[in-house]
Design a protein around this motif. Structure first.
Motif, PDB file in Angstrom:
ATOM      1  N   ALA A 158      10.390  -5.603   0.804  1.00 30.47           N
ATOM      2  CA  ALA A 158      10.017  -4.261   1.254  1.00 30.47           C
ATOM      3  C   ALA A 158       9.963  -3.330   0.053  1.00 30.47           C
ATOM      4  O   ALA A 158      10.665  -3.528  -0.948  1.00 30.47           O
ATOM      5  N   LEU A 159       9.130  -2.299   0.160  1.00 32.15           N
ATOM      6  CA  LEU A 159       8.986  -1.324  -0.915  1.00 32.15           C
ATOM      7  C   LEU A 159      10.059  -0.258  -0.771  1.00 32.15           C
ATOM      8  O   LEU A 159      10.198   0.368   0.281  1.00 32.15           O
ATOM      9  N   GLY A 160      10.808  -0.040  -1.840  1.00 27.04           N
ATOM     10  CA  GLY A 160      11.920   0.897  -1.769  1.00 27.04           C
ATOM     11  C   GLY A 160      11.503   2.335  -1.532  1.00 27.04           C
ATOM     12  O   GLY A 160      12.114   3.050  -0.745  1.00 27.04           O
ATOM     13  N   LYS A 161      10.450   2.786  -2.218  1.00 25.12           N
ATOM     14  CA  LYS A 161       9.988   4.169  -2.080  1.00 25.12           C
ATOM     15  C   LYS A 161       8.486   4.165  -1.832  1.00 25.12           C
ATOM     16  O   LYS A 161       7.722   3.619  -2.632  1.00 25.12           O
ATOM     17  N   THR A 162       8.055   4.760  -0.749  1.00 22.87           N
ATOM     18  CA  THR A 162       6.639   4.774  -0.390  1.00 22.87           C
ATOM     19  C   THR A 162       5.974   6.065  -0.855  1.00 22.87           C
ATOM     20  O   THR A 162       6.647   7.031  -1.239  1.00 22.87           O
ATOM     21  N   GLY A 163       4.633   6.067  -0.826  1.00 22.84           N
ATOM     22  CA  GLY A 163       3.878   7.274  -1.128  1.00 22.84           C
ATOM     23  C   GLY A 163       3.750   7.614  -2.589  1.00 22.84           C
ATOM     24  O   GLY A 163       3.254   8.680  -2.946  1.00 22.84           O
ATOM     25  N   VAL A 164       4.184   6.725  -3.458  1.00 21.56           N
ATOM     26  CA  VAL A 164       4.142   7.002  -4.897  1.00 21.56           C
ATOM     27  C   VAL A 164       2.742   6.799  -5.469  1.00 21.56           C
ATOM     28  O   VAL A 164       2.306   7.519  -6.369  1.00 21.56           O
ATOM     29  N   ALA A 165       2.013   5.815  -4.927  1.00 24.92           N
ATOM     30  CA  ALA A 165       0.670   5.499  -5.411  1.00 24.92           C
ATOM     31  C   ALA A 165      -0.098   4.812  -4.292  1.00 24.92           C
ATOM     32  O   ALA A 165       0.481   4.421  -3.269  1.00 24.92           O
ATOM     33  N   ASP A 166      -1.387   4.627  -4.483  1.00 18.45           N
ATOM     34  CA  ASP A 166      -2.191   3.934  -3.477  1.00 18.45           C
ATOM     35  C   ASP A 166      -1.731   2.491  -3.314  1.00 18.45           C
ATOM     36  O   ASP A 166      -1.780   1.933  -2.214  1.00 18.45           O
ATOM     37  N   PHE A 167      -1.303   1.889  -4.437  1.00 17.61           N
ATOM     38  CA  PHE A 167      -0.760   0.527  -4.394  1.00 17.61           C
ATOM     39  C   PHE A 167       0.442   0.443  -5.332  1.00 17.61           C
ATOM     40  O   PHE A 167       0.447   1.044  -6.407  1.00 17.61           O
ATOM     41  N   ALA A 168       1.439  -0.294  -4.895  1.00 16.71           N
ATOM     42  CA  ALA A 168       2.604  -0.570  -5.728  1.00 16.71           C
ATOM     43  C   ALA A 168       2.695  -2.068  -5.963  1.00 16.71           C
ATOM     44  O   ALA A 168       2.626  -2.857  -5.015  1.00 16.71           O
ATOM     45  N   ILE A 169       2.807  -2.457  -7.219  1.00 18.07           N
ATOM     46  CA  ILE A 169       3.009  -3.863  -7.567  1.00 18.07           C
ATOM     47  C   ILE A 169       4.486  -4.026  -7.902  1.00 18.07           C
ATOM     48  O   ILE A 169       4.974  -3.489  -8.899  1.00 18.07           O
ATOM     49  N   VAL A 170       5.182  -4.745  -7.040  1.00 20.53           N
ATOM     50  CA  VAL A 170       6.629  -4.902  -7.192  1.00 20.53           C
ATOM     51  C   VAL A 170       6.936  -6.254  -7.813  1.00 20.53           C
ATOM     52  O   VAL A 170       6.466  -7.294  -7.343  1.00 20.53           O
ATOM     53  N   ASP A 175       0.848  -1.189   0.000  1.00 15.61           N
ATOM     54  CA  ASP A 175       0.000   0.000   0.000  1.00 15.61           C
ATOM     55  C   ASP A 175       0.884   1.240   0.000  1.00 15.61           C
ATOM     56  O   ASP A 175       2.119   1.158  -0.043  1.00 15.61           O
ATOM     57  N   ALA A 176       0.262   2.420   0.072  1.00 14.29           N
ATOM     58  CA  ALA A 176       1.016   3.670  -0.053  1.00 14.29           C
ATOM     59  C   ALA A 176       2.045   3.844   1.049  1.00 14.29           C
ATOM     60  O   ALA A 176       3.084   4.483   0.850  1.00 14.29           O
ATOM     61  N   ALA A 177       1.759   3.279   2.219  1.00 17.22           N
ATOM     62  CA  ALA A 177       2.674   3.409   3.360  1.00 17.22           C
ATOM     63  C   ALA A 177       3.794   2.384   3.338  1.00 17.22           C
ATOM     64  O   ALA A 177       4.669   2.389   4.208  1.00 17.22           O
ATOM     65  N   GLY A 178       3.783   1.484   2.366  1.00 18.57           N
ATOM     66  CA  GLY A 178       4.819   0.465   2.276  1.00 18.57           C
ATOM     67  C   GLY A 178       4.495  -0.803   3.012  1.00 18.57           C
ATOM     68  O   GLY A 178       5.347  -1.683   3.155  1.00 18.57           O
ATOM     69  N   LYS A 179       3.244  -0.938   3.462  1.00 23.99           N
ATOM     70  CA  LYS A 179       2.820  -2.161   4.147  1.00 23.99           C
ATOM     71  C   LYS A 179       2.384  -3.191   3.113  1.00 23.99           C
ATOM     72  O   LYS A 179       1.712  -2.861   2.140  1.00 23.99           O
ATOM     73  N   LYS A 180       2.756  -4.449   3.323  1.00 24.60           N
ATOM     74  CA  LYS A 180       2.365  -5.485   2.383  1.00 24.60           C
ATOM     75  C   LYS A 180       0.844  -5.563   2.286  1.00 24.60           C
ATOM     76  O   LYS A 180       0.132  -5.522   3.292  1.00 24.60           O
ATOM     77  N   SER A 181       0.367  -5.652   1.055  1.00 29.23           N
ATOM     78  CA  SER A 181      -1.073  -5.661   0.814  1.00 29.23           C
ATOM     79  C   SER A 181      -1.406  -6.818  -0.120  1.00 29.23           C
ATOM     80  O   SER A 181      -0.639  -7.770  -0.238  1.00 29.23           O
ATOM     81  N   SER A 182      -2.544  -6.737  -0.802  1.00 28.26           N
ATOM     82  CA  SER A 182      -2.999  -7.871  -1.614  1.00 28.26           C
ATOM     83  C   SER A 182      -3.787  -7.398  -2.824  1.00 28.26           C
ATOM     84  O   SER A 182      -4.267  -6.252  -2.879  1.00 28.26           O
ATOM     85  N   TYR A 183      -3.928  -8.299  -3.781  1.00 25.81           N
ATOM     86  CA  TYR A 183      -4.770  -8.018  -4.948  1.00 25.81           C
ATOM     87  C   TYR A 183      -6.208  -7.753  -4.519  1.00 25.81           C
ATOM     88  O   TYR A 183      -6.885  -6.882  -5.069  1.00 25.81           O
TER      89      TYR A 183
END
Length: 297
Positions: free
Chosen positions: A276-288, A14-22
């Motif tokens: 872990a997500l390298g950069k947070t706050g870029v979008a509501d969700f990041a698919i890495v 998610d935007a805060a860098g917390k692991k999320s889901s589809y």
């Protein structure tokens, strides 16, 4: 010797860098007016998730409509990869007026159309969904890149139908455009007029793409929403991540055209590790996805 027990293809944050889901992406998308799905153009996992999200949104909206007895599915698709002056060709193909051969020959499709975007177009055709060619014709973006924003004033009214309303205000202090200018050697945008005109035009060409996509998304969203009883449509738009990252670019112009829109963004990120997500706050969700992921081209 240690062995990795799994080979995950992607991880969602998610935007805060917390692991999320589809599932979280789908649930939030269903509450949005506009979903901007930012992609890496050659990433197969991202393209797969795009068609999966399209199918799931369509199914869920259809189930909701069956209860409300509405006749038209209110999912709208659109993409950066198709140019506005090809909308007629698009509509003719989606409505079985012209053949697939004619469509693919005349619509100036990207080289990776058949692997990456054709599934979306064919899904829209099969289910009678509106699919919007949102981008400004590339010849006009090229014109701006060479001669500046004022060059658009010389176009005919017919040509101006395929872009955002003129005149267009561009704030070169937006980080998205600042970063482009830095790539061209500009290190300060305190006073836009001090920037070399030719360099500034590079950012202006990007801005006319962003503004045109935003304008057409908003216009079609309003038009298609009027066709359903509860006016609750979802516009799912596919674009390069840089066109919506950091809630700028398309998002900036969408808010100017319609401040009340509920906009959700997705970005595509490639990393060596998925923990872990390298950069947070870029979008509501990041698919890495891993940098080693096979590319479509």
């Amino acid at each position: 010797m240690s062995f990795q027990t799994d080979k995950p293809a992607y991880q969602i944050f998610d935007a805060a860098g917390k692991k999320s889901s589809y599932k979280s992406i789908l649930e939030k998308a269903q509450k949005a007016d506009i979903v901007l799905f930012g992609e890496s153009h050659n990433n197969p996992i991202i393209h797969w998730l795009q068609i999966e999200l399209t199918k799931d949104l369509y199914r869920n909206l259809s189930e909701s409509q069956s209860k409300g007895k509405k006749s038209k599915n209110n999912l709208i698709l659109g993409a950066e990869m198709f140019e506005a002056d090809n909308q007629t060709i698009f509509d003719e193909y989606l409505n079985d007026i012209i053949t697939e051969k004619n469509f693919e020959a005349e619509a100036r499709l990207w080289n990776n159309y058949k692997t990456d975007y054709k599934p979306l177009v064919e899904f829209a055709k099969e289910n009678q969904l509106t699919f919007v060619a949102t981008n400004i014709p590339r010849r006009y973006a090229s014109l701006v890149s060479k001669k500046g924003l004022s060059s658009l004033d010389s176009l005919t009214d017919d040509a101006k139908r395929f872009m955002m309303p003129l005149p267009l205000e561009v704030d070169l202090k937006q980080p998205a455009y600042q970063n482009m200018l830095k790539m061209m050697g500009v290190h300060s945008t305190d006073e836009n007029e001090k920037i070399n005109e030719g360099v500034a035009n590079f950012a202006y060409a990007q801005a006319v793409k962003d503004a045109t996509m935003a304008f057409r998304i908003n216009e079609y969203y309003k038009k298609e929403s009027e066709k359903v009883e509860n006016k609750n449509s979802i516009f799912l738009h596919f674009n390069g991540s840089y066109h919506s990252d950091n809630y700028e670019s398309i998002v900036y112009y969408l808010k100017k055209y319609n401040p009340s829109l509920k906009i959700m963004t997705i970005t595509a990120v490639e990393q060596k590790e998925l923990d872990a997500l390298g950069k947070t706050g870029v979008a509501d969700f990041a698919i890495v996805t891993p940098v080693s992921m096979t590319k479509t081209y």
